[in-house]
Design an enzyme around this catalytic site. Structure first.
Site, PDB file in Angstrom:
ATOM      1  N   PHE A   1      -7.580   4.749  11.506  1.00 40.73           N
ATOM      2  CA  PHE A   1      -7.614   5.601  10.319  1.00 40.73           C
ATOM      3  C   PHE A   1      -8.257   4.804   9.194  1.00 40.73           C
ATOM      4  CE2 PHE A   1      -4.996   8.375  12.618  1.00 40.73           C
ATOM      5  CZ  PHE A   1      -4.862   9.564  11.910  1.00 40.73           C
TER       6      PHE A   1
ATOM      7  N   LYS B   1      13.877 -14.683  -8.391  1.00 41.99           N
ATOM      8  CA  LYS B   1      13.190 -13.618  -9.109  1.00 41.99           C
ATOM      9  C   LYS B   1      12.371 -14.191 -10.250  1.00 41.99           C
ATOM     10  CE  LYS B   1      13.974  -9.415 -11.792  1.00 41.99           C
ATOM     11  NZ  LYS B   1      14.972  -8.539 -12.431  1.00 41.99           N
TER      12      LYS B   1
ATOM     13  N   ASN C   1       0.842  -1.194   0.000  1.00 46.15           N
ATOM     14  CA  ASN C   1       0.000   0.000   0.000  1.00 46.15           C
ATOM     15  C   ASN C   1       0.874   1.239   0.000  1.00 46.15           C
ATOM     16  OD1 ASN C   1      -2.356  -1.417   0.025  1.00 46.15           O
ATOM     17  ND2 ASN C   1      -3.024  -0.785   2.059  1.00 46.15           N
TER      18      ASN C   1
ATOM     19  N   PRO D   1      -3.432 -10.509   8.072  1.00 44.51           N
ATOM     20  CA  PRO D   1      -4.126 -10.322   9.359  1.00 44.51           C
ATOM     21  C   PRO D   1      -4.658  -8.903   9.516  1.00 44.51           C
ATOM     22  CG  PRO D   1      -1.743 -10.423   9.679  1.00 44.51           C
ATOM     23  CD  PRO D   1      -2.005 -10.821   8.263  1.00 44.51           C
TER      24      PRO D   1
ATOM     25  N   LYS E   1     -16.062  -0.282  10.541  1.00 39.21           N
ATOM     26  CA  LYS E   1     -14.735  -0.551  11.098  1.00 39.21           C
ATOM     27  C   LYS E   1     -14.668  -0.124  12.559  1.00 39.21           C
ATOM     28  CE  LYS E   1     -12.411   0.098   6.642  1.00 39.21           C
ATOM     29  NZ  LYS E   1     -11.487   0.954   5.858  1.00 39.21           N
TER      30      LYS E   1
ATOM     31  N   ASP F   1      -3.935  -5.501   2.246  1.00 37.55           N
ATOM     32  CA  ASP F   1      -5.011  -6.432   2.600  1.00 37.55           C
ATOM     33  C   ASP F   1      -4.744  -7.858   2.143  1.00 37.55           C
ATOM     34  OD1 ASP F   1      -6.862  -4.571   3.853  1.00 37.55           O
ATOM     35  OD2 ASP F   1      -7.015  -3.668   1.876  1.00 37.55           O
TER      36      ASP F   1
END
Length: 398
Positions: free
Chosen positions: A326, A292, A212, A307, A343, A282
């Site tokens: 957040f 690679k 993220n 998790p 949430k 996520d």
């Protein structure tokens, strides 16, 4: 605006003091400098005056002696600053200046001002490692501590003499943060604050990952504000673009969501307030390739859920412990609020801050503070927003 008396002594690190002045000004201090004769060999009074916007004082008494005379006008500069200053900062502090202050000497303006001061006094050493670690210097540092004079840590690195070790002057912004903490009401004193921040990375192979986006700016701003308010701050940091000050109680750097969960669990049980500001990926590849992956037009991946760190810790949350979340949402309005309220309940947050994706990497932020009973729009620069958020977090305390 608070007033800071900055005393500059004869260390080569005095060359950095214009940066210290600027950092103090950034934290809303009116800076007045007193410069020793030896300090003036490394930085000019003109440079300090230009940066501070104030006259620079020599570290000598009775400057108004008439030509050929021996009489002088009364000179109480040291007492003026002992009363006027909100904080006195000795930076850089040479071994000799530390010894003089520890001995209670009053042979110059800043030494006498410190002796008479009722305000906080901070000392930022800068010297050769051997001088810093010498028994005499360490005894003097302990003496200062016993008198409630705060001796700041030094940085470890290459010194002016070419040697490598402790003794480098603490970074200017960190000196300024300590000064700000010294003059700020310690509303979080005695509180242990845990903050997760930055993005997690889930490896595809030894060089590629899913993750993220996160600059870490909001997390660092929250941690800094908590430090200024007197908290003991522990950071669990994923990938970030923002430098981390070295002033926090503990900093653990992690990569994946599993690593962040393991580290957060370790500190969560002892924390009073936990703020979950990390951008946790996520999903993660079911398995990472050991070599690679070769370039191809397509790549089939099987992903598994990572998790939910906040939810797992919410299940072991103790009575009186506060958790703040957040939520970065691409939706707007009521749709974003519905998701955030879900949430809030699922993760047992006391409050959640909902912000749009446009805040990613920006200097400013805006969003909505949500609890079970209220919703308030907040906005500002990220440091300013951090202040607003901590004010609301403190108001939640039982």
């Amino acid at each position: 605006m608070k007033t800071c008396l900055l005393a500059i002594t004869g260390s080569v690190a005095a060359m950095k003091t214009p940066e210290v002045v600027r950092a103090l000004q950034a934290h809303e201090f009116d800076v007045h400098c007193v410069l020793t004769d030896s300090g003036a060999r490394f930085v000019t009074p003109e440079a300090l005056a230009a940066m501070s916007g104030n006259a620079v004082h020599a570290n000598r008494f009775f400057q108004n002696i008439p030509p050929g005379g021996i009489l002088a006008e009364p000179d109480y500069t040291h007492l003026t600053w002992a009363k006027k200053a909100d904080v006195i900062v000795l930076a850089p502090a040479s071994a000799d200046s530390i010894a003089r202050v520890a001995a209670g000497r009053a042979n110059g303006v800043f030494e006498a001002a410190i002796l008479a001061a009722k305000c906080p006094v901070l000392v930022a050493p800068a010297m050769n490692s051997a001088m810093l670690q010498a028994a005499a210097t360490q005894d003097n540092i302990r003496t200062l501590g016993s008198r409630s004079i705060q001796v700041l840590p030094t940085e470890h690195g290459e010194l002016a003499c070419g040697e490598y070790g402790p003794g480098r002057l603490l970074a200017p912004d960190e000196i300024a943060l300590c000064a700000k903490r010294a003059v700020t009401r310690p509303s979080l004193a005695g509180k242990k604050v845990l903050i997760t921040l930055g993005g997690t990375r889930e490896c595809l192979d030894p060089v590629r990952f899913l993750g993220n986006a996160s600059s870490g700016k909001m997390g660092v701003a929250l941690a800094t504000e908590a430090f200024v308010r007197g908290a003991e701050v522990t950071l669990i940091a994923g990938a970030i673009e923002t430098p981390l000050p070295n002033l926090f109680t503990k900093i653990e750097k992690v990569a994946s969501a599993n690593e962040m969960l393991k580290a957060a669990k370790k500190y969560f049980v002892k924390s009073d307030i936990a703020v979950f500001a990390a951008a946790v990926a996520d999903f993660a590849p079911q398995s990472a390739a050991s070599a690679k992956l070769k370039s191809a037009k397509t790549l089939d991946l099987k992903l598994v859920k990572t998790p939910d760190i906040a939810a797992e810790l919410g299940r072991i949350k103790k009575k009186g412990q506060q958790t703040i979340g957040f939520a970065l949402e691409s939706e707007t309005g009521e749709a974003a609020w519905r998701s955030a309220r879900s949430k809030l309940a699922h993760k047992q947050f006391d409050a959640i801050f909902v912000n749009p994706v446009t805040t990613l990497g920006s200097e400013d932020a805006q969003g909505t503070w949500l609890t079970a009973t209220e919703a308030h729009g907040l906005s500002g620069s990220k440091p300013d927003l951090a202040g607003q958020l901590w004010q609301r977090i403190e108001a939640l305390a039982p």
